[in-house]
Design a protein around this motif. Structure first.
Motif, PDB file in Angstrom:
ATOM      1  N   ILE A  23       0.952  -1.165  -0.003  1.00  0.00           N
ATOM      2  CA  ILE A  23      -0.144  -0.045  -0.026  1.00  0.00           C
ATOM      3  C   ILE A  23       0.946   1.179  -0.025  1.00  0.00           C
ATOM      4  N   TYR A  24       0.440   2.179  -0.928  1.00  0.00           N
ATOM      5  CA  TYR A  24       1.269   3.347  -0.877  1.00  0.00           C
ATOM      6  C   TYR A  24       0.312   4.389  -0.602  1.00  0.00           C
ATOM      7  N   ILE A  25       0.649   5.448   0.002  1.00  0.00           N
ATOM      8  CA  ILE A  25      -0.201   6.708   0.288  1.00  0.00           C
ATOM      9  C   ILE A  25       0.469   7.834  -0.118  1.00  0.00           C
ATOM     10  N   ASP A  26       0.229   8.709  -0.944  1.00  0.00           N
ATOM     11  CA  ASP A  26       0.727   9.853  -1.555  1.00  0.00           C
ATOM     12  C   ASP A  26       2.379   9.677  -2.027  1.00  0.00           C
ATOM     13  N   GLY A  27       2.596   8.309  -2.507  1.00  0.00           N
ATOM     14  CA  GLY A  27       3.897   7.901  -2.935  1.00  0.00           C
ATOM     15  C   GLY A  27       4.863   7.490  -2.258  1.00  0.00           C
ATOM     16  N   VAL A  28       4.360   7.050  -0.919  1.00  0.00           N
ATOM     17  CA  VAL A  28       5.157   6.594   0.096  1.00  0.00           C
ATOM     18  C   VAL A  28       4.695   5.194   0.469  1.00  0.00           C
ATOM     19  N   GLU A  29       5.537   4.163   0.485  1.00  0.00           N
ATOM     20  CA  GLU A  29       5.186   2.881   0.990  1.00  0.00           C
ATOM     21  C   GLU A  29       4.743   2.843   2.478  1.00  0.00           C
ATOM     22  N   LYS A  30       3.601   2.325   2.782  1.00  0.00           N
ATOM     23  CA  LYS A  30       3.114   2.317   3.957  1.00  0.00           C
ATOM     24  C   LYS A  30       3.045   0.893   4.600  1.00  0.00           C
ATOM     25  N   ASN A  31       3.062  -0.162   3.911  1.00  0.00           N
ATOM     26  CA  ASN A  31       3.026  -1.396   4.450  1.00  0.00           C
ATOM     27  C   ASN A  31       3.170  -2.494   3.204  1.00  0.00           C
ATOM     28  N   SER A  32       3.762  -3.587   3.578  1.00  0.00           N
ATOM     29  CA  SER A  32       3.845  -4.727   2.530  1.00  0.00           C
ATOM     30  C   SER A  32       3.690  -6.001   3.316  1.00  0.00           C
ATOM     31  N   VAL A  33       3.373  -6.962   2.621  1.00  0.00           N
ATOM     32  CA  VAL A  33       3.274  -8.562   3.031  1.00  0.00           C
ATOM     33  C   VAL A  33       3.588  -9.393   1.838  1.00  0.00           C
ATOM     34  N   ALA A  34       4.244 -10.646   2.166  1.00  0.00           N
ATOM     35  CA  ALA A  34       4.356 -11.618   1.047  1.00  0.00           C
ATOM     36  C   ALA A  34       3.108 -12.013   0.765  1.00  0.00           C
ATOM     37  N   ALA A  35       3.017 -12.248  -0.484  1.00  0.00           N
ATOM     38  CA  ALA A  35       1.544 -12.890  -1.135  1.00  0.00           C
ATOM     39  C   ALA A  35       2.039 -13.612  -2.329  1.00  0.00           C
ATOM     40  N   SER A  36       1.258 -14.575  -2.880  1.00  0.00           N
ATOM     41  CA  SER A  36       1.210 -15.320  -3.916  1.00  0.00           C
ATOM     42  C   SER A  36       0.100 -15.810  -4.580  1.00  0.00           C
ATOM     43  N   GLY A  37       0.008 -16.194  -6.079  1.00  0.00           N
ATOM     44  CA  GLY A  37      -0.842 -16.793  -6.802  1.00  0.00           C
ATOM     45  C   GLY A  37      -1.479 -15.655  -7.695  1.00  0.00           C
ATOM     46  N   ASN A  38      -2.256 -16.299  -8.592  1.00  0.00           N
ATOM     47  CA  ASN A  38      -2.705 -15.413  -9.495  1.00  0.00           C
ATOM     48  C   ASN A  38      -4.041 -14.570  -9.027  1.00  0.00           C
ATOM     49  N   ILE A  39      -4.459 -13.441  -9.509  1.00  0.00           N
ATOM     50  CA  ILE A  39      -5.514 -12.805  -8.912  1.00  0.00           C
ATOM     51  C   ILE A  39      -6.804 -13.599  -9.695  1.00  0.00           C
ATOM     52  N   ASN A  40      -7.826 -13.864  -8.876  1.00  0.00           N
ATOM     53  CA  ASN A  40      -8.861 -14.657  -9.395  1.00  0.00           C
ATOM     54  C   ASN A  40      -9.897 -13.601 -10.187  1.00  0.00           C
ATOM     55  N   SER A  41      -9.740 -13.999 -11.518  1.00  0.00           N
ATOM     56  CA  SER A  41     -10.269 -13.098 -12.444  1.00  0.00           C
ATOM     57  C   SER A  41     -11.558 -13.742 -12.976  1.00  0.00           C
TER      58      SER A  41
END
Length: 86
Positions: free
Chosen positions: A47-65
């Protein structure tokens, strides 16, 4: 994916992936314009707010479309009018 605001204090980003992670960060000052970005590259959500990274987490897999849901901006829910318009 879904990006929403909860209880006026948190911004949340969720992916429809096998890991189905939720990422949360505090909302900056209210009553001002801000730029929110939810980002995913197949291994990490951010998540970025106003161009600054605020949080991150490892995740994997394709987005369900699969399915027939339309892109909705400013609405949450399956019916016109939605339950949580902003």
């Amino acid at each position: 994916f879904v990006f929403w605001f909860s209880d006026g204090t948190n911004a949340k980003f969720r992916l429809g992936t096998p890991s189905d992670n939720n990422l949360t960060t505090s909302v900056p000052s209210l009553n001002e314009w801000h730029h929110f970005v939810g980002w995913y590259d197949g291994t990490t959500m951010k998540i970025y707010i106003d161009g600054v990274e605020k949080n991150s987490v490892a995740a994997s897999g394709n987005i369900n479309s699969s399915g027939s849901q339309e892109l909705r901006i400013g609405q949450y829910g399956a019916t016109a009018g939605g339950c949580c318009e902003f």
